[in-house]
Write a protein that holds these residues in place. Structure first.
Motif, short mmCIF file in Angstrom:
data_model
loop_
_atom_site.label_atom_id
_atom_site.label_comp_id
_atom_site.label_asym_id
_atom_site.label_seq_id
_atom_site.Cartn_x
_atom_site.Cartn_y
_atom_site.Cartn_z
N SER A 252 1.11 -0.79 -0.26
CA SER A 252 0.02 0.16 -0.55
C SER A 252 0.89 1.19 0.08
CB SER A 252 -0.70 0.28 1.30
OG SER A 252 -1.62 1.36 1.00
N GLN B 198 2.88 1.31 -3.64
CA GLN B 198 1.34 2.01 -4.25
C GLN B 198 1.31 3.53 -4.08
OE1 GLN B 198 -1.75 -0.66 -3.59
NE2 GLN B 198 -1.11 -2.09 -5.21
N ARG B 199 0.92 3.96 -3.54
CA ARG B 199 0.84 5.47 -3.06
C ARG B 199 1.75 6.03 -3.36
NH1 ARG B 199 1.30 6.61 2.42
NH2 ARG B 199 3.80 7.52 2.03
N GLU C 185 4.23 5.33 -5.23
CA GLU C 185 3.83 5.25 -7.41
C GLU C 185 3.15 6.26 -8.14
OE1 GLU C 185 4.15 2.02 -10.69
OE2 GLU C 185 3.18 1.36 -9.41
N LYS C 186 1.61 6.79 -7.16
CA LYS C 186 1.27 7.63 -7.62
C LYS C 186 1.64 8.56 -7.60
CE LYS C 186 -3.78 8.09 -6.63
NZ LYS C 186 -4.90 8.07 -6.34
N GLU C 187 2.02 8.76 -6.86
CA GLU C 187 3.09 10.43 -6.70
C GLU C 187 4.01 11.11 -6.80
OE1 GLU C 187 3.19 10.68 -1.69
OE2 GLU C 187 0.72 10.18 -1.55
N ASP C 188 3.99 9.59 -7.82
CA ASP C 188 5.73 10.38 -8.73
C ASP C 188 6.92 10.17 -7.77
OD1 ASP C 188 4.00 9.97 -10.94
OD2 ASP C 188 3.79 12.03 -11.10
N LYS C 189 7.17 9.28 -6.51
CA LYS C 189 8.45 9.39 -5.49
C LYS C 189 9.04 8.34 -6.09
CE LYS C 189 5.57 12.07 -2.13
NZ LYS C 189 5.38 11.92 -0.84
N LYS D 267 10.46 5.34 -8.81
CA LYS D 267 9.05 5.12 -10.91
C LYS D 267 9.21 3.40 -10.66
CE LYS D 267 13.07 8.03 -12.25
NZ LYS D 267 14.59 7.78 -13.46
N LYS D 268 8.73 2.51 -11.40
CA LYS D 268 8.33 1.84 -12.02
C LYS D 268 9.08 0.70 -11.61
CE LYS D 268 5.68 -1.45 -15.11
NZ LYS D 268 4.68 -1.44 -16.11
N LYS E 183 9.53 0.40 -8.04
CA LYS E 183 8.99 0.05 -7.06
C LYS E 183 8.89 -1.52 -7.31
CE LYS E 183 4.05 -0.74 -7.19
NZ LYS E 183 2.72 -0.54 -7.58
N ASP F 4 8.37 10.43 4.17
CA ASP F 4 8.66 9.31 3.24
C ASP F 4 9.60 8.49 3.41
OD1 ASP F 4 5.88 10.34 2.04
OD2 ASP F 4 7.63 10.71 0.37
#
Length: 286
Positions: free
Chosen positions: A28, A31-32, A34-38, A40-41, A44, A165
């Motif tokens: 969780s 995912q957060r 990555e969604k916040e662009d902190k 990269k894929k 992750k 973070d």
């Protein structure tokens, strides 16, 4: 090892494996981020807990000490937080070891000491931090770490993660997943940190840098060390003769769980202050 695990102040038995629950928590968070662009894929994918090994504890004999006590080490390899801890250690490593008291290795210590001479009323003496990893308070360490990160002007060049973070992930690695197995039983560590995590040594050093700065700056003039060099949990210092006990008492007012001096502890083969002749050299008094 069973004796170590029977200490209820340090460990508690768990009825079930907490790995699935903590894995969901970590996923969780990732995912957060990555969604916040902190992250990269690719980051992750590296941090994602694909392996779910339960950390295991084992004992490493301290053969240099009387009775050969065990040093407890937790193998986190393949656990859900292992890669996160490795990545955090890379991010945090530049802020550790900048203190004048830090010793990188024996070579650097020899360089620091090559021009040092003792006055007639001084001795070269050592202190040992008792059970550093399991005595280091996590909450206080996180507070110190947050202050250091807020002062780190280069942090943004190393990561897109914010201070909050990093603190969240560090707490996850040091406290949330602080559990391990031994002989089929799973335990949770109740206090301190486990030796063996890629992050715990660095976190302990952050705490020790804060502690020693406070201890030295507030020490009475009579027992204040003229030189203080530390490698992880071993401290080498120059202090006036007859002041070792006074310094130890002072150190224990800063954090009574951490310090004690080897010359008066039966598990160390060292000469007490005042009993070392000029021709005799021991580990603790010169």
């Amino acid at each position: 090892m069973s004796t170590l695990l029977s200490d209820s102040k340090t460990c508690e038995k768990l009825d079930r494996d907490p790995t699935p629950k903590h894995k969901r928590e970590l996923v969780s968070i990732l995912q957060r981020l990555e969604k916040e662009d902190k992250i990269k894929k690719a980051d992750k994918q590296f941090l994602y807990p694909t392996s779910e090994n339960v950390p295991r504890i084992y004992g490493s004999p301290k053969i240099h000490k009387d009775g050969t006590p065990l040093r407890s080490i937790v193998d986190f390899t393949g656990s859900i937080g292992y890669n996160v801890a490795k990545s955090l250690a890379d991010i945090l490593s530049p802020i550790v070891g900048q203190s004048e008291h830090h010793v990188l290795n024996s070579k650097s210590l020899a360089e620091d000491l090559k021009d040092v001479t003792l006055e007639g009323d001084e001795i070269l003496n050592s202190h040992d931090v008792v059970a550093l990893f399991t005595s280091t308070p996590i909450d206080l360490t996180l507070h110190i770490l947050k202050e250091r990160l807020n002062e780190d002007k280069d942090l943004k060049n190393r990561t897109l993660l914010t201070t909050d973070d990093i603190i969240e992930l560090t707490k996850f690695c040091l406290a949330t997943v602080a559990y391990f197995s031994y002989s089929g039983q799973i335990y949770r560590q109740c206090f301190g940190m486990a030796m063996g995590s890629p992050l715990s040594s660095l976190a302990c050093n952050i705490f020790m840098e804060w502690l020693e700065q406070k201890a030295i700056s507030t020490a009475p003039e009579s027992c204040r060390p003229r030189l203080w060099k530390r490698y992880v949990d071993d401290v080498l210092k120059i202090i006036r003769k007859g002041q070792v006990d006074n310094l130890t008492d002072h150190l224990n007012t800063i954090d009574p769980t951490c310090y004690e001096t080897p010359p008066y502890h039966p598990q160390y083969a060292c000469s007490p202050e005042g009993q070392t002749s000029p021709a005799t050299k021991s580990r603790d008094d010169l």
